[in-house]
Design an enzyme around this catalytic site. Structure first.
Site, PDB file in Angstrom:
ATOM      1  N   TYR A  40      83.356 103.282  49.964  1.00 57.11           N
ATOM      2  CA  TYR A  40      83.599 104.686  49.585  1.00 57.11           C
ATOM      3  C   TYR A  40      84.010 105.519  50.795  1.00 57.11           C
ATOM      4  CZ  TYR A  40      81.840 104.216  44.834  1.00 57.11           C
ATOM      5  OH  TYR A  40      81.689 103.872  43.520  1.00 57.11           O
ATOM      6  N   ASP A  82      71.718 109.663  44.117  1.00 60.46           N
ATOM      7  CA  ASP A  82      72.921 108.838  44.103  1.00 60.46           C
ATOM      8  C   ASP A  82      73.020 108.115  45.441  1.00 60.46           C
ATOM      9  OD1 ASP A  82      75.412 108.455  42.255  1.00 60.46           O
ATOM     10  OD2 ASP A  82      76.135 108.388  44.318  1.00 60.46           O
ATOM     11  N   ARG A  93      71.162 118.873  33.554  1.00 60.33           N
ATOM     12  CA  ARG A  93      72.372 118.821  34.374  1.00 60.33           C
ATOM     13  C   ARG A  93      73.120 120.153  34.299  1.00 60.33           C
ATOM     14  NH1 ARG A  93      77.199 118.159  35.956  1.00 60.33           N
ATOM     15  NH2 ARG A  93      78.353 116.205  35.939  1.00 60.33           N
ATOM     16  N   ARG A 152      73.904 110.531  30.970  1.00 57.80           N
ATOM     17  CA  ARG A 152      74.529 111.352  29.933  1.00 57.80           C
ATOM     18  C   ARG A 152      74.327 110.873  28.500  1.00 57.80           C
ATOM     19  NH1 ARG A 152      79.899 111.310  33.407  1.00 57.80           N
ATOM     20  NH2 ARG A 152      78.873 109.349  33.853  1.00 57.80           N
ATOM     21  N   ARG A 211      70.714 102.936  35.626  1.00 60.45           N
ATOM     22  CA  ARG A 211      71.278 104.205  35.141  1.00 60.45           C
ATOM     23  C   ARG A 211      70.588 104.666  33.860  1.00 60.45           C
ATOM     24  NH1 ARG A 211      76.602 106.009  36.639  1.00 60.45           N
ATOM     25  NH2 ARG A 211      76.802 105.472  38.813  1.00 60.45           N
TER      26      ARG A 211
END
Ligand code: CP3
Length: 339
Positions: free
Chosen positions: A147, A71, A34, A25, A21
């Site tokens: 998921y 992702d 973004r 952010r 990652r």
């Protein structure tokens, strides 16, 4: 490429480093792009912007590898699952799988619809320095299935595990359909230009050893075998998170074992270090405090001296980590001289 040499246990002049990652952010540059993209999924689907954020950590941190910005959930999304990312809540599917009809409706060949990923790869490889590797990736079948069955992240994984024990054949059918797509998805990523591939099994720790080996690890190995047979020059990295308790059972045709922060690196070295390059495993939260971070990094480097190793975190970066510490970590790894 130093990173690729380390994957194949060749000599490297220093320990290569990248961070799970690493795009995200904690970088204002990421937040800017973004914002331009609108939402997270639009960023993943925009090759120009996705390529830009893929390259940012290499430019800002000087890491040895870029990881494709995307992702793991774009695969179930293109299988036909209705995906949304919600601030503070994470990803959600509006139509989780519970029946044979739900499974039947899913696209068999979702990998054919992921051209935006392949375009991002081609564009990134063109603009990335020749000595830096580009890593492609996918989620592992078990992690993706959780998921798709839960509809969102879960604390207990109760729906997925209920299915595992009540209707194991059905779970295998789901896993097989995902696995088929992932093999071809990684293959297409290689054809588009990635230099290595990584499979993230983030929720491996949800299962006891026997169940994980049958419903999780078996499928990771199948994907690795498929890639290694066709593309032996492409390193395969497997990252089953949180399985320190059964490292003895880990085998397969792959190159790099990703060690998560909860697994003692000394144990992973003892069990798997002779066969595989190890990648990891600094606890990400150490990066909130520079002294704890550097102490942890030194211990890892000293332990792995003389063994094939790629420095990384033991799981992904957090959005509020201090950027200056991240830069200092990479510099420390690159300049480390064993005493
Ligand atoms: O820099 C990189 O490592 C490459 C990009 C990458 C992302 N997700 C971007 C992302 C990678 C490799 C992933 C993998 C991923 N995605 C995993 C496996 C790795 C792991 O962390 O265990 C998982 C489980 C996911 C699913 C996922 N995607 C979650 C749970 C979330 C929400 C968490 C959060 O931090 O908000 C995402 C969203 C996501 N994926 C973000 C990023 C940068 C945050 C999106 C944003 O900008 O708001």
């Amino acid at each position: 490429m130093v990173f690729i040499d380390a994957c194949f246990k060749k000599y490297t002049p220093y320990t290569p480093v990248w961070l799970m990652r690493q795009a995200g952010r904690y970088l204002d540059e990421y937040k800017e792009v973004r914002k331009q993209a609108g939402d997270f999924l639009s960023l993943c689907k925009n090759p120009k912007l996705a390529s830009k954020v893929t390259l940012q950590p290499v430019e800002i941190l000087n890491v040895d590898a870029a990881i494709l910005f995307s992702d793991i959930l774009v695969v179930p999304f293109e299988m036909g699952m209705d995906l949304g990312f919600f601030a503070g809540e994470g990803p959600k599917f509006a139509n989780p799988i519970s029946s044979a009809q739900d499974l039947m409706k899913l696209n068999e060949n979702a990998y054919e619809k992921l051209n935006y990923v392949y375009d991002t790869i081609a564009l990134t490889r063109q603009n990335l320095a020749k000595d830096k590797a580009l890593i492609g990736f996918c989620g592992a079948p078990w992690t993706l299935a959780t998921y798709m069955i839960e509809g969102e992240g879960s604390k207990t994984y109760a729906k997925s595990k209920r299915m595992l024990y009540q209707n194991p054949n059905f779970l295998h059918k789901i896993l097989q359909k995902i696995t088929y797509n992932l093999k071809h998805y990684l293959e297409a990523q290689i054809q588009a230009g990635v230099n290595a591939v990584m499979v993230f099994d983030s929720w491996a720790s949800a299962l006891e050893g026997d169940s994980y080996l049958k419903f999780g690890w078996q499928y990771c190995k199948e994907i690795a075998e498929f890639i290694k047979t066709k593309y032996p020059h492409i390193p395969v990295i497997l990252f089953p998170k949180g399985i320190a308790g059964f490292l003895d059972k880990i085998d397969g045709n792959f190159d790099v074992f990703g060690v998560d922060w909860s697994t003692p690196l000394s144990l992973a070295k003892e069990k798997l270090g002779a066969k595989y390059t190890l990648q990891g495993n600094l606890e990400p939260c150490r990066m909130y405090a520079k002294d704890a971070m550097l102490k942890g990094a030194k211990e890892i480097l000293d332990l792995m001296q003389g063994s094939a190793h790629i420095f990384n975190l033991g799981h992904g970066m957090l959005p509020d980590l201090p950027r200056e510490n991240v830069i200092a970590l990479v510099e420390f790894i690159h300049n480390y001289k064993h005493s």
